[in-house]
Design an enzyme around this catalytic site. Sequence first.
Site, short mmCIF file in Angstrom:
data_model
loop_
_atom_site.label_atom_id
_atom_site.label_comp_id
_atom_site.label_asym_id
_atom_site.label_seq_id
_atom_site.Cartn_x
_atom_site.Cartn_y
_atom_site.Cartn_z
N ALA A 151 0.83 -1.21 0.00
CA ALA A 151 0.00 0.00 0.00
C ALA A 151 0.87 1.26 0.00
O ALA A 151 2.02 1.23 0.44
CB ALA A 151 -0.93 -0.01 1.20
N PRO A 152 0.34 2.39 -0.47
CA PRO A 152 1.11 3.63 -0.58
C PRO A 152 0.96 4.52 0.65
O PRO A 152 0.23 4.20 1.58
CB PRO A 152 0.47 4.29 -1.80
CG PRO A 152 -0.99 3.92 -1.64
CD PRO A 152 -1.01 2.52 -1.05
N TRP A 153 1.62 5.69 0.59
CA TRP A 153 1.60 6.61 1.73
C TRP A 153 0.55 7.70 1.62
O TRP A 153 0.34 8.44 2.58
CB TRP A 153 2.97 7.24 1.96
CG TRP A 153 3.68 7.80 0.76
CD1 TRP A 153 4.76 7.26 0.12
CD2 TRP A 153 3.39 9.02 0.05
NE1 TRP A 153 5.15 8.05 -0.92
CE2 TRP A 153 4.33 9.14 -0.99
CE3 TRP A 153 2.43 10.03 0.19
CZ2 TRP A 153 4.34 10.22 -1.88
CZ3 TRP A 153 2.42 11.10 -0.68
CH2 TRP A 153 3.38 11.19 -1.71
N LYS A 177 2.06 -4.86 3.33
CA LYS A 177 3.11 -3.94 3.73
C LYS A 177 2.69 -2.50 3.46
O LYS A 177 2.45 -2.12 2.32
CB LYS A 177 4.42 -4.20 2.98
CG LYS A 177 5.60 -3.38 3.53
CD LYS A 177 6.81 -3.42 2.62
CE LYS A 177 6.74 -2.38 1.53
NZ LYS A 177 6.83 -0.97 2.06
N PRO A 178 2.58 -1.68 4.52
CA PRO A 178 2.32 -0.26 4.30
C PRO A 178 3.59 0.44 3.87
O PRO A 178 4.70 -0.13 3.93
CB PRO A 178 1.86 0.22 5.67
CG PRO A 178 2.55 -0.69 6.63
CD PRO A 178 2.66 -2.03 5.94
N SER A 234 3.67 3.64 -7.61
CA SER A 234 4.17 4.31 -8.81
C SER A 234 4.24 3.32 -9.98
O SER A 234 4.21 2.10 -9.80
CB SER A 234 5.55 4.88 -8.55
OG SER A 234 6.49 3.83 -8.34
N GLU A 255 -2.58 -0.89 -9.28
CA GLU A 255 -3.23 0.43 -9.34
C GLU A 255 -2.11 1.45 -9.20
O GLU A 255 -1.56 1.64 -8.12
CB GLU A 255 -4.26 0.57 -8.21
CG GLU A 255 -5.30 1.66 -8.47
CD GLU A 255 -4.83 3.05 -8.09
OE1 GLU A 255 -4.34 3.76 -9.00
OE2 GLU A 255 -4.93 3.43 -6.93
N CYS A 289 -3.88 9.98 -7.03
CA CYS A 289 -3.67 9.62 -8.43
C CYS A 289 -4.83 10.04 -9.32
O CYS A 289 -4.73 9.99 -10.55
CB CYS A 289 -3.38 8.14 -8.57
SG CYS A 289 -4.51 7.08 -7.67
N GLU A 385 3.41 12.91 -13.58
CA GLU A 385 2.61 13.09 -12.37
C GLU A 385 3.39 13.88 -11.33
O GLU A 385 4.46 13.47 -10.89
CB GLU A 385 2.22 11.72 -11.82
CG GLU A 385 1.24 11.78 -10.66
CD GLU A 385 0.77 10.41 -10.23
OE1 GLU A 385 -0.38 10.30 -9.78
OE2 GLU A 385 1.53 9.44 -10.35
#
Length: 483
Positions: A151-153, A177-178, A234, A255, A289, A385
Amino acid sequence: MSEPGKLRNYINGAYTDAADGRTTEVIDPATGEVYATAPLSAAADVDKAMAAAAVAFESWRDTTPSVRQLALLRIADAVEARARELVDVECRDTGKPRGLTAAEEIPPMVDHIRFFAGAARLLEGKSAGEYLQGTTSFVRREPVGVCAQVAPWNYPMMTAVWKFAPAIAAGNSVVLKPSDTTPASTLLLAEIVGEVLRGLGLPTGVLNVICGDRETGSLMVEHPTPAMAAITGSVRAGIQVARSAAKDVKRVHLELGGKAPVVVFEDADIAAAVEGITAAGLFNAGQDCTAATRVLVQHELHDEFLAALTKAVAATRTGHPDDPDVQYGPLNNANQLAQVAGFVQRLPAHATIETGGHQVGDKGYFYSPTVVSGLKQDDEIIQNEVFGPVITVQRFTDEEQAVAFANDAQYALASSVWTRDHARAMRMSRRLDFGCVWINTHIPLVAEMPHGGFKKSGYGKDLSAYGFEDYTRIKHVMTATAG
């Protein structure tokens, strides 16, 4: 439980340190100061988490949909009950405004868990039938197995829910995993899930959370146990995951990034468009995003729209998460601040900074709300981005050019169209090459509808029945009936 200032992995229903004791620093982005440490998990920790998930899967996959539904409904209730605690740790990790986080993230999280609780009992498939004489065929939908998830921040607890809820609803077990910069709320969610499962007499290894860096994530994806790898992150990270997963033909769910075009036609309601785009472009400091940060405006409306948007953006406030009047907080980390500032510093000579374009304050990672105009289609800031509170504005002449400009990007996650012309809106919704097209709005998501993109934005869907089915496999069963 984790100790104050010391976060720990959550494996098989219990907190545990990394096997070798290594840690990383967790920084409060509102101050730039270290407030905790988290495990830097290595191969031994990944092995331990995968083993726990594999054991849990053996019994979890055989639970009935009604049992999984009950567990998820209890988890949703527990998340709701501990909302204040979740908001506290989320805002400490991300710097998000507390009021907005409580109002805009907790209710959807709870709703999404409840949605997948219901989805657990509504798997659909082709009806049994005689497709070959003397035989009967039917289709089984089964869980895929252990799922490795990263997962992302930008939305740590929200994305964690999007990852684990459909996976466990379908009967899978998870190692999640965060991000190394935002682990706290995901660990708290795992604790909540573990307590619910334990209370129901169900295996606590269904959801395991380990902390770490990119290497930890790579070890998870490359591990032989998971049958599926899912990541929100990313494009570079997605490519690495897909490449690693290909070695043993794991299923992959990606994603990735976005560069959402926001197409404003000359007949648009300018006040509504300015209000909606300002909110959708600056929410969460533009670290989304799907953020409305690439605005295309028809020539006839351009100057009036640009003036109104600049005024609205300039009036937007950033600040500390405890300030009830701020619309967004800091960027998540020092690297992200440098990235956003770098895009603005490298602007070509033909670009104009209408407002903003600078760091705010000398403490933390705050960046001013920014509008940039006078840009060309091949400019770096248009094609890549930014992931920050920077909204670009371009001109277009007609519908054909709007479509060409909008689709001319490597990303294809989300887009929006602003017009009073229904036929035009329908044409644009067909021609825009993005996984989502909003009309006269931008950024709302609902549990029942899919979220996911095309091209370098990845593949697979979050949310909805489609996202649920992504965590299942299809098996054909045929039995002879003659004689």
